[in-house]
Motif scaffolding. Structure first.
Motif, PDB file in Angstrom:
ATOM      1  N   TYR A 121       0.852  -1.188   0.000  1.00 44.53           N
ATOM      2  CA  TYR A 121       0.000   0.000   0.000  1.00 44.53           C
ATOM      3  C   TYR A 121       0.890   1.241   0.000  1.00 44.53           C
ATOM      4  CZ  TYR A 121      -3.887  -3.078   1.223  1.00 44.53           C
ATOM      5  OH  TYR A 121      -4.855  -4.063   1.205  1.00 44.53           O
ATOM      6  N   GLU A 123       0.927   5.300  -2.043  1.00 40.64           N
ATOM      7  CA  GLU A 123       0.553   6.234  -3.105  1.00 40.64           C
ATOM      8  C   GLU A 123       1.748   6.423  -4.028  1.00 40.64           C
ATOM      9  OE1 GLU A 123      -2.860   9.379  -1.559  1.00 40.64           O
ATOM     10  OE2 GLU A 123      -0.802  10.039  -1.851  1.00 40.64           O
ATOM     11  N   ARG A 235      -1.206  -1.359  -4.398  1.00 47.94           N
ATOM     12  CA  ARG A 235      -2.464  -0.620  -4.252  1.00 47.94           C
ATOM     13  C   ARG A 235      -2.095   0.858  -4.108  1.00 47.94           C
ATOM     14  NH1 ARG A 235      -3.120  -4.617  -5.915  1.00 47.94           N
ATOM     15  NH2 ARG A 235      -4.173  -6.470  -5.112  1.00 47.94           N
ATOM     16  N   ASN A 236      -2.527   1.643  -5.058  1.00 52.34           N
ATOM     17  CA  ASN A 236      -2.124   3.055  -5.121  1.00 52.34           C
ATOM     18  C   ASN A 236      -2.935   3.884  -4.132  1.00 52.34           C
ATOM     19  OD1 ASN A 236      -1.024   5.461  -5.845  1.00 52.34           O
ATOM     20  ND2 ASN A 236      -1.812   5.493  -7.921  1.00 52.34           N
ATOM     21  N   ARG A 237      -2.699   3.633  -2.874  1.00 49.26           N
ATOM     22  CA  ARG A 237      -3.387   4.363  -1.803  1.00 49.26           C
ATOM     23  C   ARG A 237      -2.597   4.208  -0.513  1.00 49.26           C
ATOM     24  NH1 ARG A 237      -8.163   1.168   1.226  1.00 49.26           N
ATOM     25  NH2 ARG A 237      -7.555   2.841   2.629  1.00 49.26           N
ATOM     26  N   THR A 238      -2.865   5.096   0.409  1.00 52.82           N
ATOM     27  CA  THR A 238      -2.303   4.979   1.753  1.00 52.82           C
ATOM     28  C   THR A 238      -3.365   4.408   2.674  1.00 52.82           C
ATOM     29  OG1 THR A 238      -1.399   6.203   3.626  1.00 52.82           O
ATOM     30  CG2 THR A 238      -2.934   7.383   2.206  1.00 52.82           C
TER      31      THR A 238
END
Length: 525
Positions: A121, A123, A235-238
């Motif tokens: 995880y 960004e 997964r392009n998120r924090t």
């Protein structure tokens, strides 16, 4: 089950650091602490004395004096990561946190999420193609060498930059790297962390490059993860919930944000106010609670934008000269029906169409799927319609070969109303004043993204007064605008009392207006 090693960067409030470390290790997880070498020695001594004997806690082998935007922050992260990798061979995930972060889910919930998806995880958006950077330097962060801290040595920082520009001292980015950017609050698998540490030893060119970039904590890990890990495993998120104001400052959370935080689809939140003692106590107990009954509504970002936006009503970008000068035509008559309850306005429009032959278009500046003719693409998106509002309306008058037209607007669209009243046409406005029940306002909050199906009753009850005030305030703003030909039809008035404003708005006889005013269930929800 996942075992998490938290990477904690901190520089203040040693009592809170001790409490945070004890809470996160209470269920068997680990933590590696880097305490800024610029901070008082006594503060570090306090932390070490309190936590040094805990087998689940390790300290970075070397403490760095950190500065915002400097490579020193990344060096500090790497020192803490190396200590965690060596000390905790059982750790499966490494989660970056700060002293201002606190868990907003239980360890049980967090580990179930990590076990359920074998991924990293973080960004990581393309540095050059994305709009992640809102203001300030962009490519200058990378192509010039930055040796000074912008906050501590502003003059040296900018003189060095301008000198490099003047002398043409741009440098190449390592050819095999696609520079990425994103939040520094990541959660990475052990394999990924080990790959990154290996790359720091095998690629001195990469380390040299990032060591003189500006704000590398937003690019170093983000770039290396994309370079080393297959796309499907990222997964392009924090997993850390954080928000920023319009001015680029992080939003701080207080005691009354507890339910809001728990309802967000994140594991941690940042920043928790040091003064929010009650919130910190409740969140501190949460991580070890074993709870797994969280109702995720995830409305935080939109809710914050709505609430903070109340203080900046009326701001608007200056119109382009060709928009400002566009007119609808003095012979045109634009009839605007304004109502917060869109179904009520649409019901009235339907009745008008039944009685009169006037082209009418429902909320064309509010609903993407409004039925519109093909006008060469100008009608294709809400953004285009709003930007070219007068040109769009002129084309609609021409398309329908009419000099009278009705449109519907939301009460929030004051800027559109003002613009149309300046468009050198005859413009009249009919405001439908409705009564708003709590059920309607709750539905409005959900439609607007301010709340979700799982938003708690407590949060909703706190939100309702603000929404009710906002709806009333929109109506007050319309009145304060002083529009000529501003008429009102009221739900609390009788159909006969509403005849006159309808007749004047449509320029029809009172008999025709009476038929329209008696539209069955006009104001029904």
């Amino acid at each position: 089950m996942a075992d998490i090693a938290f990477i904690l960067l901190c520089h203040k409030d040693p009592e809170a650091i001790v409490q945070q470390a004890q809470q996160l290790t209470a269920v068997g997880d680990y933590i590696a602490i880097h305490f800024d070498a610029s901070s008082p020695k006594e503060a570090f001594a306090f932390i070490y004395d309190a936590l040094g004997s805990n087998p689940n806690i390790v300290f970075a082998k070397k403490r760095i004096k950190c500065g915002w935007g400097e490579w020193s922050l990344v060096r500090a992260m790497l020192h803490a990561v190396e200590a965690a990798v060596d000390a905790f061979p059982q750790a499966t995930h490494f989660y970056m946190v700060s002293g201002d972060c606190m868990a907003i889910k239980s360890a049980h919930h967090a580990k179930a999420l990590l076990d359920g998806d074998d991924c990293d995880y973080i960004e990581s958006f393309d540095f050059f193609e994305s709009d992640w950077i809102k203001t300030g330097m962009r490519e200058e962060r990378l192509i010039y060498r930055h040796f000074f801290n912008e906050r501590k040595n502003k003059k040296l920082f900018y003189n060095s930059w301008w000198m490099q520009r003047k002398l043409g001292l741009e440098r190449e980015i390592p050819a095999d790297l696609q520079i990425m950017i994103g939040s520094q609050w990541w959660c990475l698998r052990r394999r990924t962390i080990e790959w990154i540490l290996d790359m720091t030893k095998s690629r001195p060119d990469v380390m040299k490059f990032f060591s003189t970039t500006w704000i590398p904590d937003e690019t170093f890990f983000q770039t290396l993860v994309r370079h080393l890990v297959p796309e499907p495993e990222i997964r392009n998120r924090t997993l850390t919930f954080l928000m920023f104001t319009d001015y680029g400052m992080p939003v701080t959370f207080y005691n009354d944000h507890y339910n809001l935080l728990l309802s967000q689809d994140f594991l941690f939140a940042r920043k928790i106010s040091p003064e929010a003692a009650e919130l910190k106590d409740r969140l501190g107990l949460l991580y070890a609670s074993g709870r797994d009954d969280f109702k995720i509504s995830d409305e935080g970002q939109k809710l914050f934008g709505f609430l903070t936006g109340r203080g900046r009503i009326g701001s608007r970008f200056a119109p382009r000269f060709w928009e400002k000068e566009a007119t609808l035509g003095r012979e045109c008559e634009l009839l605007i029906i304004v109502c917060k309850k869109w179904h009520v306005a649409k019901r009235l429009v339907g009745s008008i169409k039944h009685h009169l032959n006037i082209p009418a278009i429902d909320y064309l500046f509010n609903e993407e799927d409004t039925d519109l003719p093909n006008l060469g693409g100008i009608q294709s998106t809400l953004e285009k319609r709003t930007r070219h509002r007068r040109a769009l309306m002129r084309m609609l008058f021409d398309y329908y070969e009419t000099d009278r037209m009705i449109i519907c607007l939301d009460t929030a669209n004051l800027d559109l109303m003002q613009d149309f009243f300046l468009a050198r046409s005859t413009t009249r406005l009919l405001e439908l004043e409705c009564d708003f029940t709590d059920d309607f306002l709750i539905g409005h909050a959900k439609r607007a993204g301010l709340a979700g199906e799982l938003t708690t009753d407590e949060t909703m009850q706190q939100l309702l007064p603000t929404i009710r005030y906002d709806v009333a305030y929109e109506s007050d703003r319309i009145r304060d605008a002083g529009f000529i030909n501003h008429l009102r039809v009221r739900e609390l008035a009788s159909p006969d009392e509403n005849v006159r404003p309808i007749a004047e708005f449509l320029s029809v006889s009172e008999d025709v207006a009476r038929g329209i005013s008696r539209t069955p269930n006009l104001f029904a929800d």
